[in-house]
Design a protein around this motif. Structure first.
Motif, PDB file in Angstrom:
ATOM      1  N   GLY A  37       0.638  -0.948  -0.791  1.00  0.00           N
ATOM      2  CA  GLY A  37      -0.161   0.080  -0.010  1.00  0.00           C
ATOM      3  C   GLY A  37       1.054   0.801  -0.242  1.00  0.00           C
ATOM      4  N   HIS A  38       0.626   2.442  -0.103  1.00  0.00           N
ATOM      5  CA  HIS A  38       1.011   3.437   0.140  1.00  0.00           C
ATOM      6  C   HIS A  38       0.498   5.064   1.432  1.00  0.00           C
ATOM      7  CE1 HIS A  38      -1.304   6.330  -2.753  1.00  0.00           C
ATOM      8  NE2 HIS A  38      -1.144   5.268  -3.367  1.00  0.00           N
ATOM      9  N   TYR A  39       0.993   5.286   1.806  1.00  0.00           N
ATOM     10  CA  TYR A  39       0.664   6.096   2.613  1.00  0.00           C
ATOM     11  C   TYR A  39       1.021   7.440   2.577  1.00  0.00           C
ATOM     12  CZ  TYR A  39       5.868   6.689   3.845  1.00  0.00           C
ATOM     13  OH  TYR A  39       7.031   6.861   4.224  1.00  0.00           O
ATOM     14  N   VAL A  83       0.169  11.138  -0.010  1.00  0.00           N
ATOM     15  CA  VAL A  83      -1.023  11.288  -0.620  1.00  0.00           C
ATOM     16  C   VAL A  83      -1.301  12.288  -1.312  1.00  0.00           C
ATOM     17  CG1 VAL A  83      -2.589  10.308   1.529  1.00  0.00           C
ATOM     18  CG2 VAL A  83      -1.466  12.972   1.397  1.00  0.00           C
ATOM     19  N   GLN A  84      -2.148  12.298  -2.524  1.00  0.00           N
ATOM     20  CA  GLN A  84      -2.085  13.582  -3.323  1.00  0.00           C
ATOM     21  C   GLN A  84      -2.205  14.707  -2.629  1.00  0.00           C
ATOM     22  OE1 GLN A  84      -1.981  14.069  -6.920  1.00  0.00           O
ATOM     23  NE2 GLN A  84      -1.262  12.304  -7.523  1.00  0.00           N
ATOM     24  N   PRO A  85      -1.584  17.019  -2.791  1.00  0.00           N
ATOM     25  CA  PRO A  85      -2.049  17.901  -2.524  1.00  0.00           C
ATOM     26  C   PRO A  85      -3.584  17.943  -2.410  1.00  0.00           C
ATOM     27  CG  PRO A  85      -0.202  18.071  -4.404  1.00  0.00           C
ATOM     28  CD  PRO A  85      -1.037  16.313  -4.406  1.00  0.00           C
ATOM     29  N   THR A  94      -9.886   7.196   0.578  1.00  0.00           N
ATOM     30  CA  THR A  94      -9.762   5.658   0.249  1.00  0.00           C
ATOM     31  C   THR A  94      -8.046   5.409  -0.631  1.00  0.00           C
ATOM     32  OG1 THR A  94     -12.122   5.567  -0.432  1.00  0.00           O
ATOM     33  CG2 THR A  94     -10.445   5.059  -2.278  1.00  0.00           C
ATOM     34  N   ASP A  95      -7.954   6.447  -0.837  1.00  0.00           N
ATOM     35  CA  ASP A  95      -6.368   6.224  -1.924  1.00  0.00           C
ATOM     36  C   ASP A  95      -4.886   7.134  -0.717  1.00  0.00           C
ATOM     37  OD1 ASP A  95      -4.487   6.498  -3.701  1.00  0.00           O
ATOM     38  OD2 ASP A  95      -5.525   7.780  -4.668  1.00  0.00           O
ATOM     39  N   ASN A  96      -4.204   6.374  -0.493  1.00  0.00           N
ATOM     40  CA  ASN A  96      -4.791   4.487   0.078  1.00  0.00           C
ATOM     41  C   ASN A  96      -4.881   4.618   1.168  1.00  0.00           C
ATOM     42  OD1 ASN A  96      -2.739   1.970  -0.445  1.00  0.00           O
ATOM     43  ND2 ASN A  96      -4.507   1.955  -1.078  1.00  0.00           N
ATOM     44  N   GLU A 123       6.013   6.572  -1.446  1.00  0.00           N
ATOM     45  CA  GLU A 123       6.082   8.015  -3.098  1.00  0.00           C
ATOM     46  C   GLU A 123       5.396   7.616  -4.296  1.00  0.00           C
ATOM     47  OE1 GLU A 123      10.542   7.372  -3.106  1.00  0.00           O
ATOM     48  OE2 GLU A 123      10.429   9.400  -2.706  1.00  0.00           O
ATOM     49  N   GLU A 124       4.507   6.828  -3.893  1.00  0.00           N
ATOM     50  CA  GLU A 124       3.148   6.580  -5.039  1.00  0.00           C
ATOM     51  C   GLU A 124       2.893   7.232  -5.686  1.00  0.00           C
ATOM     52  OE1 GLU A 124      -0.172   4.651  -7.390  1.00  0.00           O
ATOM     53  OE2 GLU A 124       0.369   6.085  -5.494  1.00  0.00           O
ATOM     54  N   GLU A 125       2.366   8.112  -5.250  1.00  0.00           N
ATOM     55  CA  GLU A 125       1.802   9.289  -6.077  1.00  0.00           C
ATOM     56  C   GLU A 125       2.677  10.616  -6.798  1.00  0.00           C
ATOM     57  OE1 GLU A 125      -1.158   9.897  -6.088  1.00  0.00           O
ATOM     58  OE2 GLU A 125      -1.870   8.462  -4.896  1.00  0.00           O
ATOM     59  N   ILE A 126       4.554   9.755  -6.437  1.00  0.00           N
ATOM     60  CA  ILE A 126       4.806  10.603  -7.389  1.00  0.00           C
ATOM     61  C   ILE A 126       5.896   9.377  -8.032  1.00  0.00           C
ATOM     62  CG2 ILE A 126       5.577  13.007  -5.723  1.00  0.00           C
ATOM     63  CD1 ILE A 126       7.603  11.388  -4.507  1.00  0.00           C
ATOM     64  N   ILE A 174     -10.867  10.716  -5.807  1.00  0.00           N
ATOM     65  CA  ILE A 174      -9.619  10.742  -5.249  1.00  0.00           C
ATOM     66  C   ILE A 174      -8.670  11.213  -6.283  1.00  0.00           C
ATOM     67  CG2 ILE A 174      -9.735   8.435  -4.278  1.00  0.00           C
ATOM     68  CD1 ILE A 174      -8.285   7.117  -7.049  1.00  0.00           C
ATOM     69  N   HIS A 175      -7.589  12.282  -5.544  1.00  0.00           N
ATOM     70  CA  HIS A 175      -7.088  13.303  -5.664  1.00  0.00           C
ATOM     71  C   HIS A 175      -7.599  14.335  -6.397  1.00  0.00           C
ATOM     72  CE1 HIS A 175      -4.110  10.638  -8.351  1.00  0.00           C
ATOM     73  NE2 HIS A 175      -4.421   9.984  -7.309  1.00  0.00           N
ATOM     74  N   SER A 176      -9.335  14.551  -5.705  1.00  0.00           N
ATOM     75  CA  SER A 176     -10.727  15.631  -5.868  1.00  0.00           C
ATOM     76  C   SER A 176     -10.563  15.907  -5.068  1.00  0.00           C
ATOM     77  CB  SER A 176     -12.022  15.618  -6.681  1.00  0.00           C
ATOM     78  OG  SER A 176     -10.994  15.114  -8.331  1.00  0.00           O
TER      79      SER A 176
HETATM   80 MN    MN Z   1      -3.527   8.177  -6.393  1.00  0.00          MN
END
Ligand code: MN
Ligand code: BES
Length: 448
Positions: A73-75, A77-79, A106-108, A140-143, A415-417
């Protein structure tokens, strides 16, 4: 209400935005919280530093009689911007209407934390898990996971496993268990078009020198033809034709009709490559997208200016067999060919990752399908995903192992919104799923 909500809220309060260096300390604090949470669940935990954000690993005592399951999983998050569109604080989680509202819900964070809660309950009740566990959480999943593949290569033997479990994808509709067997790949770039040495008076010079903002518009427009197909030479060369069994299976998947998509996106109509349904366009066809485009005057009123430069951020979603570097070579050749005289063009390549595709009916796939149907009370639908998790194909290449994509993200989770949310029902479903799934996975290996 789940007994785990308070704990989950603590996790959601960390603003672990990986792309923004002002949040580096928050990302680390989140990693430390997770490591101590794993320890209190009875796992052995470790934080591994990388050139970027840390990787957190938790494991139980392994026993050679049991299969090894890696839960990823990834801890990060997006901005959160634009902040004013949020109905509540993105890092001050709240429950309203049966949903938990927060960035990362949700993400993630919610999806992997459900697994950790399930694991904690099993250890409390049974003293042990039915499988050897490696829980790997990255920041670092979101990058684009820049440091995780080298980490896998370096720790190949400690990460050896039989199957990988990831809940970081979609569930097509509430109550409809969903198993993914594919993800799109991605490749990104930024394009800068530069003309005059400075912004000019558009009356004094307009018409006599090229306008970079016009050129960026022309370049962006050149990416597609009138049928919604990507017009880059060779773009579809390696794209496999859609198979009939998938088309047929997907035509029966709920939540993917015209009305559903209009409702969830707020668009006035659907649009895309002709000859394909929306599900096919999303799950099996590559795309070109403009993620941002800017240049020139953006303030109030008008300013008669001919901008010196203009920019676009582009990303391309890829399907199996497309190579991200090869596609970006083709993108660059296309843009250089279509760029008119009178400006210079600079293309900066960004992160990329390959698509993923696997057999949903493998022994592990079948065990996961059974776990989904027992947990949610109906047979799962089998889909591919439009989104990307680049490390999944790296897992396949470095560890030689397939991934079960057991998504809990509902279509309206945002997610991302702004106003990201996670249905409490899915949080609880994820906890139950973990417990059933580990039993099913443990059972396969003993039978074979
Ligand atoms: Mn994402
Ligand atoms: N969890 C998403 C990917 C996702 C979402 C897959 C919904 C399927 C359904 C993941 O966190 C994500 O956003 N990935 C990025 C990848 C990237 C930044 C390299 C994406 O898809 O844009």
């Amino acid at each position: 209400m789940s007994r785990w909500i308070d704990d989950f809220f603590e996790l959601l309060r960390f603003p672990s935005v990986s792309t923004d260096s002002r949040h580096d300390a928050d990302v680390r604090a989140c990693a430390e919280w997770l490591a101590s949470r794993m320890t209190s669940a009875g796992l052995q935990s470790a934080i591994h530093d990388t050139d970027g954000h840390p990787v957190v690993i938790g494991r139980n005592a392994h026993d050679s009689d049991r299969p090894t399951v890696l839960v990823y999983g990834h801890y990060d998050v997006q901005p959160v911007d634009p902040l004013d569109l949020w109905d509540s604080d993105p890092f001050g989680p709240e429950i309203r209407d049966g949903k938990i509202w927060a960035r990362g819900a949700t993400d993630n964070k919610g999806q992997f934390f459900a697994h950790l809660c399930g694991i904690t309950e099993t250890i409390e009740e049974c003293g042990e898990l039915p499988v050897n566990l490696i829980m790997l959480l990255e920041g670092e999943e979101e990058i684009g996971s820049p440091n995780l593949r080298p980490f896998l290569e370096e720790h190949r033997s400690e990460l050896a496993c039989d199957v990988i479990v990831v809940s970081d994808t979609g569930m097509v509709a509430p109550g409809v268990p969903t198993m993914g067997y594919g993800l799109r790949g991605i490749t990104c770039c930024e394009v800068a078009v530069r003309g005059p040495a400075r912004d000019l008076h558009s009356g004094v010079y307009g018409g006599a020198v090229a306008n970079p903002a016009t050129v960026i518009g022309q370049l962006v427009a050149s990416l597609h033809d009138h049928d919604g197909r990507v017009a880059i030479e060779g773009f579809y060369d390696d794209v496999a034709a859609l198979e009939e069994w998938e088309r047929e299976m997907w035509s029966a998947v709920p939540g993917m009709g015209e009305e559903d998509l209009l409702k969830v996106t707020g668009s006035p109509s659907t649009y895309g490559e002709s000859g394909y349904t929306s599900a096919e366009r999303l799950w099996a066809r590559p795309t070109a997208e403009v993620n941002g485009i800017w240049g020139g005057y953006q303030g109030e009123g008008s300013k008669t200016v001919l901008p010196a430069e203009a920019f676009a951020k582009l990303s391309f979603r890829l399907v199996p067999h497309q190579d991200p570097v090869d596609v970006m070579d083709k993108v660059e050749a296309h843009l250089r060919k279509h760029c008119p005289e009178g400006v210079s063009l600079e293309l900066t390549r960004g992160h990329h990752g390959q698509a993923y595709y696997t057999d949903p009916h493998s022994a592990h796939g079948k065990a996961a399908q059974q776990a989904l149907s027992e947990t949610f009370g109906s047979d799962p639908v089998l889909i591919r995903e439009g989104g990307s998790i680049p490390i999944i194909q790296d897992f396949k290449e470095v560890l030689g192992v397939d991934t079960l994509l057991l998504g809990l993200a509902l279509p309206d989770c945002q997610i991302h919104s702004p106003n990201e949310n996670f249905a409490v029902e899915n949080f609880e479903g994820g906890i139950r799923l973990n417990r059933v799934l580990f039993d099913k996975l443990a059972a396969i290996e003993t039978e074979s």
